[in-house]
Enzyme design. Structure first.
Site, PDB file in Angstrom:
ATOM      1  N   SER A 214      16.410  -2.388 -34.960  1.00 36.14           N
ATOM      2  CA  SER A 214      15.484  -2.419 -36.085  1.00 36.14           C
ATOM      3  C   SER A 214      14.024  -2.338 -35.686  1.00 36.14           C
ATOM      4  O   SER A 214      13.173  -1.984 -36.510  1.00 36.14           O
ATOM      5  CB  SER A 214      15.721  -3.684 -36.905  1.00 36.14           C
ATOM      6  OG  SER A 214      15.517  -4.844 -36.125  1.00 36.14           O
ATOM      7  N   HIS A 248      20.821  -1.802 -40.443  1.00 38.85           N
ATOM      8  CA  HIS A 248      19.754  -0.838 -40.704  1.00 38.85           C
ATOM      9  C   HIS A 248      20.272   0.592 -40.750  1.00 38.85           C
ATOM     10  O   HIS A 248      19.524   1.495 -41.142  1.00 38.85           O
ATOM     11  CB  HIS A 248      18.660  -0.949 -39.639  1.00 38.85           C
ATOM     12  CG  HIS A 248      17.756  -2.119 -39.830  1.00 38.85           C
ATOM     13  ND1 HIS A 248      16.589  -2.061 -40.561  1.00 38.85           N
ATOM     14  CD2 HIS A 248      17.863  -3.396 -39.393  1.00 38.85           C
ATOM     15  CE1 HIS A 248      16.004  -3.248 -40.561  1.00 38.85           C
ATOM     16  NE2 HIS A 248      16.753  -4.082 -39.853  1.00 38.85           N
ATOM     17  N   LYS A 277      19.489  -3.905 -47.545  1.00 42.12           N
ATOM     18  CA  LYS A 277      18.492  -2.967 -47.027  1.00 42.12           C
ATOM     19  C   LYS A 277      18.596  -1.650 -47.802  1.00 42.12           C
ATOM     20  O   LYS A 277      18.076  -1.555 -48.908  1.00 42.12           O
ATOM     21  CB  LYS A 277      18.662  -2.814 -45.521  1.00 42.12           C
ATOM     22  CG  LYS A 277      18.290  -4.103 -44.767  1.00 42.12           C
ATOM     23  CD  LYS A 277      18.355  -3.957 -43.274  1.00 42.12           C
ATOM     24  CE  LYS A 277      17.759  -5.162 -42.556  1.00 42.12           C
ATOM     25  NZ  LYS A 277      18.344  -6.463 -42.902  1.00 42.12           N
TER      26      LYS A 277
END
Length: 426
Positions: A214, A248, A277
């Site tokens: 990330s 992610h 996310k």
């Protein structure tokens, strides 16, 4: 009893963090969001709309509009009308919260439907949702690690993985340098052949990695990891298990948004990801075989003793998945890739260091703490919200500004950021 002595200790610790230059400080509270009409309607900008500003965010006690460049909502679905309507419907039908943990009375039909949808999306037998992705990692790894287990981890794995390993009691653990497949091979070979300094009886190996890292936007080479694991699996009575946290990656990476597995064309044994996310809602989940999920439902404290996401959040996440799997979802992914490429090319043209790739996390590598802080403050003064990353969040010398591209950004938004960066002087 008094907190007087503890208050002094806590204040001293905060002062020490501040003196090291890594104090996070006061959080900036978003008071409202202004959306252009195309975003309100769940669409992407068309034609001239792409040359106008995208959504703007207003902070508490500040009337100025800010461009948000540090959101994990990669597909821009958190404000999508279909997602909002699904959550509203769930609140009216099921209330604001689940009211209990899953095994008591906290399991609702939307939870079950979402788990079935996630399993199908990832082509697995079963799925299991958690209150957060962090809770999912803490809830999945310790039950799979015992006194006969070796855990092997990438050095830049997320804090949730690090803490999950700390909570476990493996026979041994090993860390390989970031994405260094030769070192991963050497670590497993050493234990497979009994060449480690203090021989330990290992029956099971867990190789765990982020899918997308990330802080950098780079990805784990899952096919290479899988090949190495299969080469040595016969040496361990309970095999080698690959576990990937692709929080992610899912929804933001791969041709259809199925994450690092899709991008590398390799399916791992156990996949952990998030609803909070790219899918724009809240919660975490794991997908695996029926046997593994059945065991985790009986053994994972973060699942057994913690409320799940609300039924309304489950419905909202299901709506996000439906958008992702539609033509509109593919269009969002294509736009996300195009904006990311445009931004990375712009950074390079301006002479900034970055880590190129298709993932919308785009780091501007600064490699100096004070310069990074000056740049981050400069961006804020120019109404751009970005994240400055310092040690210990990133290694010393890797200080950066992390930009995150979203599908609801416009080309004008990206050009505005590049213009501000071009005007920055040290």
């Amino acid at each position: 009893m008094s907190l007087e002595k503890l208050n002094v200790i806590c204040s001293e610790k905060v002062d020490a963090i501040k003196n090291r230059g890594v104090l996070k400080g006061a959080e900036r509270a978003i008071a409202r969001i202004s959306l252009p009409d195309w975003a309100k309607n769940g669409l992407l900008p068309v034609g001239d709309e792409d040359n106008t500003p995208g959504p703007r965010y207003f902070l508490a006690a500040d009337s100025s509009p800010y461009l948000l460049m540090n959101s994990n909502s990669y597909l821009g679905l958190s404000m999508h009308p279909a997602v909002i309507q699904a959550e509203e419907k769930g609140v009216h039908e099921f209330g604001a919260g689940p009211g209990a943990v899953r095994f008591i009375s906290g399991t609702y039909v939307p939870h079950v439907e979402l788990e079935n949808r996630l399993a199908a999306f990832h082509q697995r037998e079963a799925a299991m949702i958690f209150s957060a992705a962090y809770a999912a990692v803490l809830g999945v790894l310790p039950p799979l690690i015992d006194g006969n287990t070796l855990v092997v981890s990438d050095e830049l794995n997320h804090n949730s993985i690090i803490n999950a390993i700390r909570l476990s009691r493996p026979a041994d653990k090993a860390i390989y340098r970031h994405l260094n497949m030769s070192e991963l091979d050497s670590v497993i070979e050493r234990y497979a052949t009994g060449k480690q300094p203090e021989p330990v009886k290992i029956k099971r190996v867990l190789v765990v990695t982020d899918g997308i890292f990330s802080m950098r936007g780079d990805h784990a080479p899952l096919a290479d990891i899988d090949k190495i694991c299969r080469n040595y699996e016969r040496y361990f009575d309970e095999g080698i298990i690959t576990v990937v946290d692709d929080s992610h990656g899912v929804g933001a990476f791969g041709a259809t948004g199925r994450g690092t597995e899709e991008y590398t064309q390799c399916k791992v044994d156990i996949l952990i990801a998030t609803l909070g996310k790219a899918l724009g809602v809240n919660g975490g989940y794991v997908v695996a075989s029926n046997a593994v999920i059945d065991y985790l439902r009986e053994s994972s404290p973060c699942y057994i003793y913690s409320n799940p996401v609300t039924p309304s959040e489950a419905l909202a996440a299901k709506a996000s998945l439906e958008i992702l799997e539609s033509k509109a979802g593919l269009e969002r992914l294509q736009k996300l890739r195009a904006l990311t490429s445009h931004f990375e090319s712009g950074l390079q043209a301006l002479g900034f260091e970055t880590i190129p790739g298709e993932h919308p996390v785009t780091p501007l590598i600064v490699r100096d703490s004070s310069k990074m802080m000056r740049l981050n403050n400069y961006l804020f003064e120019n109404k751009i919200l970005a994240t400055g990353l310092n040690y210990p969040v990133v290694p010393r010398g890797d200080e950066e500004i992390r930009f995150q591209i979203n599908a609801n950004h416009t080309t004008q938004d990206i050009d505005f950021v590049l213009e501000m960066l071009d005007n920055f002087t040290t």
